[in-house]
Each structure stands twice: as C-alpha cells, then as structure tokens.
Design an enzyme around this catalytic site. Structure first.
Site, PDB file in Angstrom:
ATOM      1  N   LYS A  33       0.846  -1.176   0.000  1.00 18.62           N
ATOM      2  CA  LYS A  33       0.000   0.000   0.000  1.00 18.62           C
ATOM      3  C   LYS A  33       0.894   1.243   0.000  1.00 18.62           C
ATOM      4  CE  LYS A  33      -0.832   2.371   3.585  1.00 18.62           C
ATOM      5  NZ  LYS A  33       0.229   2.837   4.491  1.00 18.62           N
ATOM      6  N   ASP A  62      -3.106   7.459   4.375  1.00 18.74           N
ATOM      7  CA  ASP A  62      -2.075   6.547   4.890  1.00 18.74           C
ATOM      8  C   ASP A  62      -2.662   5.462   5.801  1.00 18.74           C
ATOM      9  OD1 ASP A  62       0.735   5.843   5.278  1.00 18.74           O
ATOM     10  OD2 ASP A  62       0.525   6.622   7.318  1.00 18.74           O
ATOM     11  N   HIS A 113      -5.950   0.505   6.376  1.00 22.51           N
ATOM     12  CA  HIS A 113      -5.975  -0.251   7.634  1.00 22.51           C
ATOM     13  C   HIS A 113      -7.304  -0.111   8.392  1.00 22.51           C
ATOM     14  CE1 HIS A 113      -1.845  -0.594   6.677  1.00 22.51           C
ATOM     15  NE2 HIS A 113      -1.409   0.490   7.274  1.00 22.51           N
TER      16      HIS A 113
HETATM   17  C1  BG6 Z   1       1.847   2.064   7.675  1.00 19.97           C
HETATM   18  C2  BG6 Z   1       1.783   3.557   7.573  1.00 19.97           C
HETATM   19  O1  BG6 Z   1       1.030   1.476   6.699  1.00 19.97           O
HETATM   20  O2  BG6 Z   1       1.396   1.662   8.958  1.00 19.97           O
HETATM   21  C3  BG6 Z   1       2.628   4.195   8.676  1.00 19.97           C
HETATM   22  O3  BG6 Z   1       2.265   3.964   6.300  1.00 19.97           O
HETATM   23  C4  BG6 Z   1       2.235   3.669  10.025  1.00 19.97           C
HETATM   24  O4  BG6 Z   1       2.514   5.616   8.637  1.00 19.97           O
HETATM   25  C5  BG6 Z   1       2.189   2.145  10.022  1.00 19.97           C
HETATM   26  O5  BG6 Z   1       3.183   4.126  10.973  1.00 19.97           O
HETATM   27  C6  BG6 Z   1       1.615   1.616  11.324  1.00 19.97           C
HETATM   28  O6  BG6 Z   1       1.777   0.220  11.377  1.00 19.97           O
HETATM   29  P1  BG6 Z   1       1.896  -0.549  12.759  1.00 19.97           P
HETATM   30  O7  BG6 Z   1       2.019  -1.982  12.337  1.00 19.97           O
HETATM   31  O8  BG6 Z   1       3.112  -0.014  13.453  1.00 19.97           O
HETATM   32  O9  BG6 Z   1       0.644  -0.249  13.502  1.00 19.97           O
END
Ligand code: BG6
Length: 486
Positions: A145, A232, A237
């Site tokens: 992504k 983002d 997510h």
């Molecule tokens: C990524 C984003 O997809 O996910 C980041 O681009 C973010 O900005 C990250 O920090 C967060 O992932 P996790 O696994 O640390 O919650």
C-alpha cells in the site's frame, strides 16, 4: 505449515520497508524452517551494490530490527547466503537481463515479485517483468500500500498490473490483515456463537476504532506530506478493520467469500456529503509537545517546511447503510504523536432500558467489549458486578479479561511473516482485492476533495495529546466519549 520453495524478488530492496520489515520477516521464516534450502531472496534496486555489500546491509538490518536473542550467528550466515542482489532500473532497461540470469530457471520454485517501491513504479515494473519473460504462469506479484493516491490512480495501477498478472496472482498487502489480533477478529466473530447474536443495532450502541501512534513522520516526510492520515491509515488499515467488524458471515473461510463480504461493507458506507464534512470529520496536525516527558518537535519542523496542509490526525464518524448497522455510528480516529502506541476497537452496547438500582448505589456503565490489537493484545468485556462486602448492594464495572500474552506463551509473528508465506501458498484471503481497494478510495476521495475545497487548515494539536479538541467534540456531540484507557 510447510511451504514450497520460492524465489522472492524484492524491488525497493534498499528501502525502509524491506530493511525494517521484509528481511526480518523472511529471517524468522527461515529460522523456523519455512524457507526450503533452494529458495532464494533477490534484492533489486537502483543502487550499484554487489551481493556482499547488500548482504552487509541485510545483516545490519537484522541486527537493528530482530531481537538479539533470536539472532543465532550460523543461522544468520546461512540466511544471508540465500540472498543476492541485482541492480535494476524498474522503469528502464538496465539490469533486467542480469535479473533473468540470476533467477535462471525457477523449476519448482514459486516466483514472487514483491514491489516495495513507490506505486508509480508498479505498472512499469510489471511491464518489464512481462517483456523479459519473468511473469510466467506461476509468478505472483505483491503490491504494497498505498495502491495509488486516489481512485483514478488506483484504477490506473490496477489496470496496468492487471495486463500482466491476473487478479488471482495479485496480492495487495494491507499488513493490518496479517496481524494476529486482526485475524483473531474472524475467530471472535465466527467461531463463537455468543457474539454474533448481539452483533447488530438492537444491542450495539456504537463502535470506536482507534489506531494511535507515538511516532512522527520519521524521515518519511516526502511520502507522508503528499499522503496524510486519511490516505495513509484510514483508506486501508482502518477501513479493513471496519470491514472485519461489520461484515456478515462469509460462506466459507475462503479468499473470495471473505472479500465479497468485506466489499459489501465498503459499498454500504454512507457517502459523506460535502456539507457534512465539517460536522463528521476532524483533521489535525501535530505541533510541538512532549511524549512520555520527552519534548518533540511539531510536524512542520519534522518536515523542514514552513507550511503544509497535510493532516497527521483524523477523526471521523462513519455510518453504514444496512439493516444490521442502522443508526450505529462507527467513530474512527488515528494520528501520529499521540500519547501512546495503541490500536483498539471498542464495541459499546446499549445502555440498560431501566435500572432497578438506586442511583447512589450504582453508576451504571453500559457493557463494552474492548479488543486491544496492539500492544498488550487481548480482550476485555466490561460488566457491572457487585462490590464485595457487607455494606449493602453497591455496583461497579469490572472486566472479564483475556490477555493473549498470558494465554499463549508464544512469540507473536510479525504480520509480514504470515503474509509473505501466504503469497507463496497462493492464499489471498488476507489480501485486498481490486474492487475493495477501489471502493475504499471511492468513499475516502470525496472527503479529501471537500477538505481541499475549504479554506480551513488542519487543526493544531500538541504532540502527546489525543488530537484536536474538535475530535472530542465530534463524539461528545452525540452524547458519547472516546474510550481512553491510559
Ligand atoms: C503504515 C503507515 O502502513 O502503517 C505508517 O504507512 C504507520 O505511517 C504504520 O506508521 C503503522 O503500522 P503498525 O504496524 O506499526 O501499527
């Protein structure tokens, strides 16, 4: 579960994602015997490195991102021996014949092309893979992504990739789907009979999804400033989490069955009209502040720019057009430089219709199911219970807790470990299908357009706070509050 031998070519091999996440994930799979001996990892990028220099970088990356107790000298050496490097220009002609030579004949090995590059390169790299005869019938492509920047660019990328790889061979990563606790949402909902009967607007008052981070933009300002929190984190997510929470039961635990149900949720998201944007969305940008007592700079200083309209925080009230979820708001929020790293889902049940208890005996709280995705993974069902003691009937909220750490004394694999192995297995259940990605952009894009057409800038919030006060007002206007378990 054993996997077939594979050749994993990682484009963007010198980038942050490869060094921080992919190589450590592959190392763990190697260490645990899931990378058969004739498998290969090939780093591909523009830098002029040889195998030895790339292996040295890979070694540094493992030392930086794998727990030292998990790094055994001879295991690391054998892992690195399976890595090579090829200098390739994704958009041009340089390097492709060498890459072809290095890959040789794949034989029984599954070829996986992992594109950990900027999305503009996905189309050109796939075209080059096809031109150089590397996109054979067993080959699969993995796309990180973000898939594009908006609906149009996402469609364009999907079209170009689709000219070379069929949908069944295209694996769009959303690493949240690979997190153990996110997969557990499927178990919670569809392997237990008690919750499903309560999972609707008759019983549920509202849902909160919070993904809070303490990090700032951490040297990713170039990418982040063109993106912002909505693109983002929410487009992918958070909407994926919402899908898993809100979807109906798939007919089977099978890739298209699961994705069909998620797609229905995305299509049921009520569009946020321009005139509603101000009342149901809040965007913020962190200013200087302190986290855990340590002073941190504001976003503009981190970026090194005098101004920016990019949001580092977003809160939204989303609603679904469906019988199951009629009038059940989903409050979503995510931000950088918040007080703690914490992702959680709160399912708040409706208040009692009537209380038989005298007011002074009980401050009755509605039941809540709190699903902690990270850290301290677990679940808590909050219920009212009687305070023990002879002094009369006094009630207080108590939690029925499951701590995954205590329940399962095992290391939680990183999301990428599971997802990388799934690409080799050809199991797309935990990957986003084209129509999902496009439906998610279709919902998010009008919000971005409405923000851009308005003169207001993102609201400042101090680093270390829970975002702009307007985010608190967003939910309090509805007579509800954010769950803050600090
Ligand atoms: C990524 C984003 O997809 O996910 C980041 O681009 C973010 O900005 C990250 O920090 C967060 O992932 P996790 O696994 O640390 O919650």
């Amino acid at each position: 579960v054993p996997v077939q031998s594979f050749i994993c070519v990682v484009f963007g091999a010198t980038g942050d994602l490869t060094l921080r996440k992919l190589l450590p994930a592959l190392y763990y799979r190697f260490r645990d015997g899931q990378m058969p001996g004739d498998s290969m990892i090939v780093g591909a990028a523009r830098s002029g490195l040889d195998d030895a220099a790339y292996r040295a970088r890979a070694r540094d990356a493992l030392h930086a991102h794998v727990a030292s107790t998990d790094l055994q000298g001879e295991v690391v050496d054998s892992f690195l021996a399976q890595i090579s490097y090829v200098q390739v220009d994704g958009t041009g002609d340089t390097g492709w014949p060498v890459l072809k030579d290095v890959l040789g004949s794949a034989g029984e090995r599954v070829p996986v092309f992992y594109l950990a590059t900027s999305p503009e390169l996905y189309g050109p790299i796939c075209r080059n893979l096809a031109r150089h005869g590397l996109a054979g019938p067993d080959a699969r492509v993995v796309l990180e992504k973000p898939i594009g920047h908006d609906l149009e660019s996402a469609r364009d990328i999907n079209d170009r990739v689709g000219e070379v790889f069929s949908e069944a061979r295209t694996f769009r990563i959303d690493h949240y789907l690979g997190k153990e606790t996110v997969q557990n949402l499927l178990a919670l909902r569809f392997a237990n009979s008690i919750f499903e009967r309560l999972w609707n607007s008759d019983v549920i008052d509202h849902v909160q999804i919070t993904v809070a981070e303490t990090v700032g933009v951490e040297g990713r300002g170039g990418y982040y400033d063109r993106s912002g929190a909505l693109r983002d984190m929410v487009q992918n997510h958070i909407l994926q989490l919402l899908c898993l929470l809100a979807m109906d039961s798939p007919v089977a635990m099978q890739a298209d069955a699961v994705r069909d149900e998620k797609l229905k949720v995305l299509r049921a998201l009520r569009p946020i009209e321009p005139h509603d944007v101000a009342s149901v969305t809040v965007r913020g940008q962190y200013a200087a502040g302190a986290i855990g007592g340590n002073p941190v700079k504001g976003y503009l200083s981190d970026l090194g720019e005098p101004e920016s309209n990019t949001e580092t925080f977003v809160a939204l009230k989303a609603q679904l057009n469906s019988w199951r979820w009629a009038n059940v708001p989903f409050y979503l929020r995510t931000g950088k430089r918040l007080p703690q790293k914490m992702s959680e889902i709160v399912i708040q049940f409706r208040a009692l219709p009537f209380s038989i208890f005298p007011r002074e005996a009980a401050d009755l709280q509605p039941n809540r199911l709190i699903i902690r995705l990270q850290p301290e993974e677990g679940m808590r069902l909050e219920m009212m219970t009687k305070d023990p003691g002879p002094g009369g009937l006094r009630l207080r909220p108590t939690g029925l807790d499951i701590s995954f750490e205590k329940a399962f004394a095992t290391r939680y694999p990183d999301a990428y470990e599971r997802l990388l192995m799934d690409t080799v297995r050809g199991n797309a259940t935990l990957f986003m299908r084209r129509d999902e990605v496009e439906a998610a952009w279709g919902w998010v894009e009008p919000i971005i357009e409405a923000w851009e057409s308005r003169p207001e800038r993102p609201r400042p919030y101090s680093a270390g706070s829970w975002g702009p006060t307007a985010a608190i007002a967003l939910i309090e206007r509805d007579g509800r509050t954010w769950h803050e378990d600090v």
